[in-house]
Design a protein around this motif. Structure first.
Motif, mmCIF file in Angstrom:
data_model
loop_
_atom_site.group_PDB
_atom_site.id
_atom_site.type_symbol
_atom_site.label_atom_id
_atom_site.label_comp_id
_atom_site.label_asym_id
_atom_site.label_seq_id
_atom_site.Cartn_x
_atom_site.Cartn_y
_atom_site.Cartn_z
ATOM 1 N N GLU A 1 61.967 -6.442 19.420
ATOM 2 C CA GLU A 1 60.762 -6.740 20.208
ATOM 3 C C GLU A 1 60.245 -5.494 20.929
ATOM 4 O O GLU A 1 59.037 -5.262 21.011
ATOM 5 C CB GLU A 1 61.070 -7.860 21.207
ATOM 6 N N ALA A 2 61.158 -4.670 21.445
ATOM 7 C CA ALA A 2 60.754 -3.434 22.125
ATOM 8 C C ALA A 2 60.014 -2.498 21.167
ATOM 9 O O ALA A 2 59.026 -1.866 21.538
ATOM 10 C CB ALA A 2 61.979 -2.732 22.718
ATOM 11 N N ARG A 3 60.489 -2.409 19.935
ATOM 12 C CA ARG A 3 59.798 -1.572 18.923
ATOM 13 C C ARG A 3 58.402 -2.119 18.627
ATOM 14 O O ARG A 3 57.442 -1.365 18.510
ATOM 15 C CB ARG A 3 60.613 -1.526 17.630
ATOM 16 N N LYS A 4 58.275 -3.437 18.488
ATOM 17 C CA LYS A 4 56.968 -4.050 18.215
ATOM 18 C C LYS A 4 55.977 -3.722 19.337
ATOM 19 O O LYS A 4 54.823 -3.394 19.066
ATOM 20 C CB LYS A 4 57.098 -5.569 18.065
ATOM 21 N N ILE A 5 56.448 -3.788 20.572
ATOM 22 C CA ILE A 5 55.578 -3.469 21.705
ATOM 23 C C ILE A 5 55.238 -1.978 21.684
ATOM 24 O O ILE A 5 54.071 -1.594 21.840
ATOM 25 C CB ILE A 5 56.254 -3.868 23.045
ATOM 26 N N GLU B 1 74.364 1.014 19.470
ATOM 27 C CA GLU B 1 73.672 1.585 18.301
ATOM 28 C C GLU B 1 72.173 1.289 18.347
ATOM 29 O O GLU B 1 71.343 2.160 18.069
ATOM 30 C CB GLU B 1 74.286 1.020 17.016
ATOM 31 N N GLU B 2 71.804 0.051 18.713
ATOM 32 C CA GLU B 2 70.385 -0.299 18.825
ATOM 33 C C GLU B 2 69.708 0.504 19.923
ATOM 34 O O GLU B 2 68.585 0.982 19.754
ATOM 35 C CB GLU B 2 70.234 -1.800 19.106
ATOM 36 N N ALA B 3 70.403 0.683 21.058
ATOM 37 C CA ALA B 3 69.840 1.458 22.174
ATOM 38 C C ALA B 3 69.621 2.911 21.760
ATOM 39 O O ALA B 3 68.586 3.509 22.075
ATOM 40 C CB ALA B 3 70.756 1.377 23.392
ATOM 41 N N LYS B 4 70.573 3.485 21.038
ATOM 42 C CA LYS B 4 70.413 4.862 20.555
ATOM 43 C C LYS B 4 69.217 4.958 19.611
ATOM 44 O O LYS B 4 68.439 5.913 19.670
ATOM 45 C CB LYS B 4 71.679 5.338 19.852
ATOM 46 N N GLY B 5 69.043 3.966 18.752
ATOM 47 C CA GLY B 5 67.901 3.940 17.836
ATOM 48 C C GLY B 5 66.585 3.862 18.581
ATOM 49 O O GLY B 5 65.608 4.537 18.213
ATOM 50 N N LEU B 6 66.523 3.044 19.628
ATOM 51 C CA LEU B 6 65.305 2.942 20.436
ATOM 52 C C LEU B 6 64.986 4.291 21.078
ATOM 53 O O LEU B 6 63.834 4.732 21.071
ATOM 54 C CB LEU B 6 65.457 1.874 21.523
ATOM 55 N N ALA B 7 65.998 4.946 21.623
ATOM 56 C CA ALA B 7 65.791 6.255 22.251
ATOM 57 C C ALA B 7 65.298 7.262 21.214
ATOM 58 O O ALA B 7 64.381 8.043 21.485
ATOM 59 C CB ALA B 7 67.082 6.742 22.901
ATOM 60 N N ASP B 8 65.894 7.246 20.023
ATOM 61 C CA ASP B 8 65.466 8.151 18.949
ATOM 62 C C ASP B 8 64.017 7.907 18.550
ATOM 63 O O ASP B 8 63.302 8.840 18.176
ATOM 64 C CB ASP B 8 66.363 7.997 17.714
ATOM 65 N N ASP B 9 63.572 6.653 18.637
ATOM 66 C CA ASP B 9 62.190 6.297 18.274
ATOM 67 C C ASP B 9 61.202 6.545 19.418
ATOM 68 O O ASP B 9 60.009 6.312 19.270
ATOM 69 C CB ASP B 9 62.106 4.824 17.864
ATOM 70 N N GLY B 10 61.702 6.992 20.572
ATOM 71 C CA GLY B 10 60.828 7.272 21.705
ATOM 72 C C GLY B 10 60.419 6.049 22.499
ATOM 73 O O GLY B 10 59.454 6.094 23.266
ATOM 74 N N VAL B 11 61.143 4.939 22.340
ATOM 75 C CA VAL B 11 60.841 3.705 23.064
ATOM 76 C C VAL B 11 61.400 3.822 24.481
ATOM 77 O O VAL B 11 62.568 4.138 24.672
ATOM 78 C CB VAL B 11 61.449 2.481 22.349
ATOM 79 N N ASP B 12 60.542 3.588 25.482
ATOM 80 C CA ASP B 12 60.983 3.630 26.877
ATOM 81 C C ASP B 12 61.688 2.327 27.232
ATOM 82 O O ASP B 12 61.131 1.235 27.039
ATOM 83 C CB ASP B 12 59.789 3.819 27.818
ATOM 84 N N PHE B 13 62.903 2.426 27.734
ATOM 85 C CA PHE B 13 63.658 1.261 28.193
ATOM 86 C C PHE B 13 64.739 1.760 29.138
ATOM 87 O O PHE B 13 65.008 2.955 29.208
ATOM 88 C CB PHE B 13 64.294 0.498 27.020
ATOM 89 N N MET B 14 65.333 0.841 29.864
ATOM 90 C CA MET B 14 66.454 1.207 30.728
ATOM 91 C C MET B 14 67.377 0.010 30.858
ATOM 92 O O MET B 14 66.927 -1.139 30.805
ATOM 93 C CB MET B 14 65.987 1.670 32.100
#
Length: 141
Positions: free
Chosen positions: A97-101, A118-131
């Protein structure tokens, strides 16, 4: 993580969690380990019994904190609750859902849920802001 029983020069006893013995020693040398009661940096490992899992429910761990730390924790908990109240819970679909947004595939909104490391690392690699949101002991009850 390893839990060490610690004591300061004033015989105050407390616990500390470290990745390894070397991590404890490094932090101690850099004066990053201090007594939560008196603030002394002269801290040593105390004798401790090994932790043996008996299958019984684990006892709750107490954390000695100052009034200022208690207030900061209370503020952090209130902030975490406010974020949850004003966001949609998406469960284990958080990364998807974070990637879709992020990529504009769905409406922008606040979300929270669970993600693997692993998913969190992927989000960071994709430049998705999250915490990560902190989980407090009473959140698990």
């Amino acid at each position: 993580m390893i839990s060490f029983s610690l004591s300061c020069e004033n015989d105050h006893e407390f616990e500390g969690w470290f990745r390894s013995n070397d991590d404890f020693e490094t932090q101690k040398k850099r004066k990053l380990v201090n007594c939560p009661v008196c603030g002394s940096h002269k801290v040593e490992k105390a004798l401790m019994a090994p932790a043996v899992s008996t299958g019984r429910r684990q006892e709750k761990i107490a954390l000695a904190v100052s009034a200022q730390q208690r207030e900061a924790l209370a503020q952090l908990k209130a902030l975490s609750e406010k974020v949850r109240e004003n966001s949609d819970y998406v469960g284990d679909k958080f990364a998807e859902e974070a990637r879709k947004i992020h990529f504009g595939e769905t409406e922008a909104r606040g979300i929270y849920g669970e993600a693997t490391l692993e998913e969190a690392k992927g989000l960071a690699d994709d430049g998705v802001d999250f915490m990560p949101l902190p989980v407090f002991p009473d959140d698990r009850n």
